[in-house]
Structure formats: structure tokens, C-alpha cells
Scaffold this motif. Structure first.
Motif, short mmCIF file in Angstrom:
data_model
loop_
_atom_site.label_atom_id
_atom_site.label_comp_id
_atom_site.label_asym_id
_atom_site.label_seq_id
_atom_site.Cartn_x
_atom_site.Cartn_y
_atom_site.Cartn_z
N ASN A 78 43.57 24.18 42.35
CA ASN A 78 43.31 22.76 42.54
C ASN A 78 42.70 22.11 41.29
N GLY A 79 43.27 22.43 40.14
CA GLY A 79 42.83 21.84 38.87
C GLY A 79 41.81 22.64 38.11
N THR A 80 41.23 23.66 38.71
CA THR A 80 40.30 24.55 38.03
C THR A 80 41.08 25.76 37.53
N ILE A 81 41.07 25.96 36.22
CA ILE A 81 41.79 27.09 35.62
C ILE A 81 40.84 28.28 35.51
N VAL A 82 41.26 29.41 36.04
CA VAL A 82 40.49 30.64 35.92
C VAL A 82 41.36 31.65 35.18
N ASP A 83 40.87 32.09 34.03
CA ASP A 83 41.57 33.02 33.14
C ASP A 83 40.89 34.38 33.29
N MET A 84 41.64 35.36 33.82
CA MET A 84 41.05 36.65 34.19
C MET A 84 41.74 37.79 33.48
N ILE A 85 40.97 38.74 33.04
CA ILE A 85 41.50 40.00 32.50
C ILE A 85 41.11 41.09 33.48
N TYR A 86 42.10 41.86 33.91
CA TYR A 86 41.88 42.97 34.84
C TYR A 86 42.22 44.29 34.15
N GLU A 87 41.32 45.24 34.24
CA GLU A 87 41.60 46.62 33.86
C GLU A 87 41.84 47.38 35.16
N ILE A 88 43.02 47.96 35.28
CA ILE A 88 43.46 48.56 36.53
C ILE A 88 43.90 50.00 36.27
N GLU A 89 43.32 50.95 36.99
CA GLU A 89 43.74 52.34 36.88
C GLU A 89 44.36 52.75 38.21
N LEU A 90 45.54 53.33 38.14
CA LEU A 90 46.27 53.73 39.34
C LEU A 90 46.33 55.24 39.47
N ASN A 91 46.32 55.72 40.71
CA ASN A 91 46.50 57.15 40.94
C ASN A 91 47.99 57.44 41.11
N GLU A 92 48.32 58.68 41.39
CA GLU A 92 49.72 59.09 41.51
C GLU A 92 50.42 58.44 42.70
N LYS A 93 49.66 57.92 43.65
CA LYS A 93 50.25 57.24 44.81
C LYS A 93 50.41 55.74 44.58
N GLY A 94 50.01 55.26 43.39
CA GLY A 94 50.14 53.85 43.09
C GLY A 94 49.00 52.99 43.62
N LYS A 95 47.93 53.63 44.05
CA LYS A 95 46.74 52.91 44.54
C LYS A 95 45.76 52.75 43.38
N CYS A 96 45.07 51.64 43.38
CA CYS A 96 44.08 51.36 42.34
C CYS A 96 42.81 52.15 42.62
N THR A 97 42.38 52.95 41.64
CA THR A 97 41.16 53.74 41.78
C THR A 97 40.01 53.18 40.95
N TYR A 98 40.35 52.29 40.01
CA TYR A 98 39.33 51.68 39.14
C TYR A 98 39.81 50.26 38.82
N PHE A 99 38.91 49.29 39.00
CA PHE A 99 39.27 47.89 38.76
C PHE A 99 38.06 47.20 38.14
N LYS A 100 38.28 46.54 37.01
CA LYS A 100 37.21 45.79 36.37
C LYS A 100 37.77 44.45 35.93
N GLN A 101 36.99 43.40 36.15
CA GLN A 101 37.43 42.04 35.88
C GLN A 101 36.49 41.33 34.90
N TRP A 102 37.11 40.58 34.00
CA TRP A 102 36.39 39.65 33.14
C TRP A 102 37.07 38.31 33.37
N TYR A 103 36.31 37.22 33.45
CA TYR A 103 36.97 35.94 33.67
C TYR A 103 36.19 34.79 33.03
N MET A 104 36.95 33.70 32.85
CA MET A 104 36.41 32.46 32.28
C MET A 104 36.97 31.32 33.12
N ILE A 105 36.13 30.36 33.47
CA ILE A 105 36.54 29.20 34.26
C ILE A 105 36.52 27.95 33.39
N ASP A 106 37.60 27.19 33.46
CA ASP A 106 37.72 25.93 32.72
C ASP A 106 37.96 24.82 33.72
N LYS A 107 36.96 23.96 33.90
CA LYS A 107 37.08 22.86 34.88
C LYS A 107 37.49 21.58 34.21
#
Length: 107
Positions: A78-107
């Protein structure tokens, strides 16, 4: 598999499909909403998407190595831009086992 995971996250997010989002994560996932804020209740974190009015949500994979992917998601809520970087680690089943987020909001 990594691009597929990122695409599923995008589609489920747009659909506000919290059960399917949660299914992308391993039950023992190490999840950080910010680099220093570890989260234990993913359902509570993702419940926030119910109130979003997405104009757009896009992602681009910016790095990959072995079972780790780094993706840049950009959301227009709704007009607020959120720029996010995700670090995602997957296991052999394709499930995420590690997730870390960095983000910046521009209103």
C-alpha cells in the motif's frame, strides 16, 4: 529446488496462505526476523501478512552456494516499500532449516 522454494514463498505470501508458508520451514528451523532477533513462533510472525495490502511482491536470487540461497524480496504494501534480504538454508527435503532477514523500509 532453491528457486522453487523462493517462488512458493512469494505465491503463498500473495495468497496470504499461512499454513503453506509454515510448511516451507522445518519444525526445528533457526529463524531470525532481524539479524539479532531470533523467533520461536513462526505462526505469529507470518500472521502479520493478513493485514498487508500488497501492490506487488517480487524476488531475485542474488547468491547461491550448496544448499544456501540469498534472495532479495521487494514488497510494496500500500505504498510502503520494504526491501528485504533473506538468507535461506534448505535441507535435503527442501525445508528451510535456517532463515535470516535484513530489511529496509521506505515510506
Amino acid at each position: 529446488m532453491k528457486n522453487n522454494w523462493c517462488e512458493k514463498l512469494k505465491q503463498y505470501w500473495i495468497q496470504k496462505d499461512i499454513p503453506n508458508i509454515l510448511d516451507l520451514f522445518d519444525e526445528n528451523v533457526e529463524y531470525y526476523e532481524t539479524p539479532f532477533q531470533k523467533v520461536s513462533d513462526l505462526k505469529l510472525v507470518w500472521k502479520d501478512i493478513e493485514s498487508q495490502n500488497l501492490d506487488s511482491l517480487e524476488y531475485k536470487i542474488i547468491g547461491e552456494k550448496d544448499n544456501v540461497v540469498v534472495a532479495n524480496y521487494i514488497m510494496n504494501d500500500n505504498g510502503t516499500i520494504v526491501d528485504m534480504i533473506y538468507e535461506i538454508e534448505l535441507n535435503e527435503k527442501g525445508k528451510c532449516t535456517y532463515f535470516k532477514q535484513w530489511y529496509m523500509i521506505d515510506k
